[in-house]
Design a protein around this motif. Sequence first.
Motif, PDB file in Angstrom:
ATOM      1  N   UNK A   1       0.822  -1.209   0.000  1.00  0.00           N
ATOM      2  CA  UNK A   1       0.000   0.000   0.000  1.00  0.00           C
ATOM      3  C   UNK A   1       0.861   1.266   0.000  1.00  0.00           C
ATOM      4  N   UNK A   2       1.943   1.248   0.750  1.00  0.00           N
ATOM      5  CA  UNK A   2       2.858   2.402   0.770  1.00  0.00           C
ATOM      6  C   UNK A   2       3.452   2.620  -0.618  1.00  0.00           C
ATOM      7  N   UNK A   3       3.878   1.546  -1.261  1.00  0.00           N
ATOM      8  CA  UNK A   3       4.469   1.664  -2.596  1.00  0.00           C
ATOM      9  C   UNK A   3       3.472   2.240  -3.598  1.00  0.00           C
ATOM     10  N   UNK A   4       2.222   1.774  -3.551  1.00  0.00           N
ATOM     11  CA  UNK A   4       1.190   2.281  -4.470  1.00  0.00           C
ATOM     12  C   UNK A   4       0.899   3.755  -4.204  1.00  0.00           C
ATOM     13  N   UNK A   5       0.793   4.123  -2.932  1.00  0.00           N
ATOM     14  CA  UNK A   5       0.503   5.514  -2.577  1.00  0.00           C
ATOM     15  C   UNK A   5       1.670   6.421  -2.955  1.00  0.00           C
ATOM     16  N   UNK A   6       2.880   5.960  -2.727  1.00  0.00           N
ATOM     17  CA  UNK A   6       4.069   6.758  -3.060  1.00  0.00           C
ATOM     18  C   UNK A   6       4.187   6.975  -4.561  1.00  0.00           C
ATOM     19  N   UNK A   7       3.689   6.031  -5.339  1.00  0.00           N
ATOM     20  CA  UNK A   7       3.684   6.198  -6.795  1.00  0.00           C
ATOM     21  C   UNK A   7       2.693   7.286  -7.208  1.00  0.00           C
ATOM     22  N   UNK A   8       1.626   7.457  -6.440  1.00  0.00           N
ATOM     23  CA  UNK A   8       0.617   8.481  -6.743  1.00  0.00           C
ATOM     24  C   UNK A   8       1.013   9.854  -6.214  1.00  0.00           C
ATOM     25  N   UNK A   9       1.681   9.871  -5.054  1.00  0.00           N
ATOM     26  CA  UNK A   9       2.089  11.141  -4.447  1.00  0.00           C
ATOM     27  C   UNK A   9       3.614  11.150  -4.419  1.00  0.00           C
ATOM     28  N   UNK A  10       4.207  11.663  -5.456  1.00  0.00           N
ATOM     29  CA  UNK A  10       5.671  11.622  -5.601  1.00  0.00           C
ATOM     30  C   UNK A  10       6.386  12.325  -4.447  1.00  0.00           C
ATOM     31  N   UNK A  11       5.759  13.346  -3.864  1.00  0.00           N
ATOM     32  CA  UNK A  11       6.386  14.126  -2.804  1.00  0.00           C
ATOM     33  C   UNK A  11       6.363  13.423  -1.449  1.00  0.00           C
ATOM     34  N   UNK A  12       5.561  12.368  -1.318  1.00  0.00           N
ATOM     35  CA  UNK A  12       5.361  11.727  -0.010  1.00  0.00           C
ATOM     36  C   UNK A  12       6.491  10.764   0.333  1.00  0.00           C
ATOM     37  N   UNK A  13       6.785  10.704   1.610  1.00  0.00           N
ATOM     38  CA  UNK A  13       7.741   9.744   2.167  1.00  0.00           C
ATOM     39  C   UNK A  13       6.910   8.686   2.865  1.00  0.00           C
ATOM     40  N   UNK A  14       7.085   7.421   2.517  1.00  0.00           N
ATOM     41  CA  UNK A  14       6.288   6.344   3.084  1.00  0.00           C
ATOM     42  C   UNK A  14       7.025   5.557   4.146  1.00  0.00           C
ATOM     43  N   UNK A  15       6.287   5.217   5.213  1.00  0.00           N
ATOM     44  CA  UNK A  15       6.831   4.428   6.315  1.00  0.00           C
ATOM     45  C   UNK A  15       5.883   3.273   6.596  1.00  0.00           C
ATOM     46  N   UNK A  16       6.428   2.073   6.676  1.00  0.00           N
ATOM     47  CA  UNK A  16       5.630   0.902   7.039  1.00  0.00           C
ATOM     48  C   UNK A  16       5.756   0.709   8.541  1.00  0.00           C
ATOM     49  N   UNK A  17       4.616   0.797   9.239  1.00  0.00           N
ATOM     50  CA  UNK A  17       4.622   0.626  10.692  1.00  0.00           C
ATOM     51  C   UNK A  17       3.216   0.320  11.172  1.00  0.00           C
ATOM     52  N   UNK A  18       3.120  -0.451  12.243  1.00  0.00           N
ATOM     53  CA  UNK A  18       1.855  -0.705  12.921  1.00  0.00           C
ATOM     54  C   UNK A  18       1.853   0.160  14.170  1.00  0.00           C
ATOM     55  N   UNK A  19       1.115   1.253  14.140  1.00  0.00           N
ATOM     56  CA  UNK A  19       1.137   2.218  15.230  1.00  0.00           C
ATOM     57  C   UNK A  19       0.192   1.872  16.371  1.00  0.00           C
ATOM     58  N   UNK A  37       0.371  -0.877  18.204  1.00  0.00           N
ATOM     59  CA  UNK A  37       1.221  -1.492  19.226  1.00  0.00           C
ATOM     60  C   UNK A  37       2.486  -0.651  19.369  1.00  0.00           C
ATOM     61  N   UNK A  38       2.660  -0.006  20.522  1.00  0.00           N
ATOM     62  CA  UNK A  38       3.791   0.907  20.731  1.00  0.00           C
ATOM     63  C   UNK A  38       5.133   0.225  20.482  1.00  0.00           C
ATOM     64  N   UNK A  39       5.303  -1.000  20.959  1.00  0.00           N
ATOM     65  CA  UNK A  39       6.575  -1.718  20.770  1.00  0.00           C
ATOM     66  C   UNK A  39       6.802  -2.007  19.278  1.00  0.00           C
ATOM     67  N   UNK A  40       5.768  -2.388  18.584  1.00  0.00           N
ATOM     68  CA  UNK A  40       5.892  -2.666  17.144  1.00  0.00           C
ATOM     69  C   UNK A  40       6.191  -1.383  16.372  1.00  0.00           C
ATOM     70  N   UNK A  41       5.559  -0.283  16.758  1.00  0.00           N
ATOM     71  CA  UNK A  41       5.811   0.993  16.087  1.00  0.00           C
ATOM     72  C   UNK A  41       7.263   1.422  16.275  1.00  0.00           C
ATOM     73  N   UNK A  42       7.781   1.244  17.469  1.00  0.00           N
ATOM     74  CA  UNK A  42       9.182   1.600  17.732  1.00  0.00           C
ATOM     75  C   UNK A  42      10.106   0.711  16.906  1.00  0.00           C
ATOM     76  N   UNK A  43       9.843  -0.561  16.873  1.00  0.00           N
ATOM     77  CA  UNK A  43      10.651  -1.508  16.105  1.00  0.00           C
ATOM     78  C   UNK A  43      10.600  -1.175  14.621  1.00  0.00           C
ATOM     79  N   UNK A  44       9.379  -0.946  14.087  1.00  0.00           N
ATOM     80  CA  UNK A  44       9.215  -0.623  12.674  1.00  0.00           C
ATOM     81  C   UNK A  44       9.975   0.643  12.332  1.00  0.00           C
TER      82      UNK A  44
END
Length: 74
Positions: free
Chosen positions: A43-61, A63-70
């Motif tokens: 999903x990040x890759x598809x969105x980044x292709x549509x919004x060239x200016x956007x920086x994409x981050x994959x994270x599950x926010x 869960x705090x521990x998972x967000x920190x790890x991601x």
Amino acid sequence: MELGLKGKVVLVTGGSKGIGLACASGFAAEGARVAICSRSRDNIDKASARIKEAFGVVADLVDAAAAEEDGRHG
């Protein structure tokens, strides 16, 4: 519409599709520096292709521990 966002940083969680993607697109059009977050790399890759200016981050926010790890491993 001028919202005064030029050069500001905006983080849109859930920004890879639906309302989040529409918001991220709008913020980018206003000149903001946009970061989008999603749990899905695909999903990040598809969105980044549509919004060239956007920086994409994959994270599950949910869960705090998972967000920190991601965040450390991008």
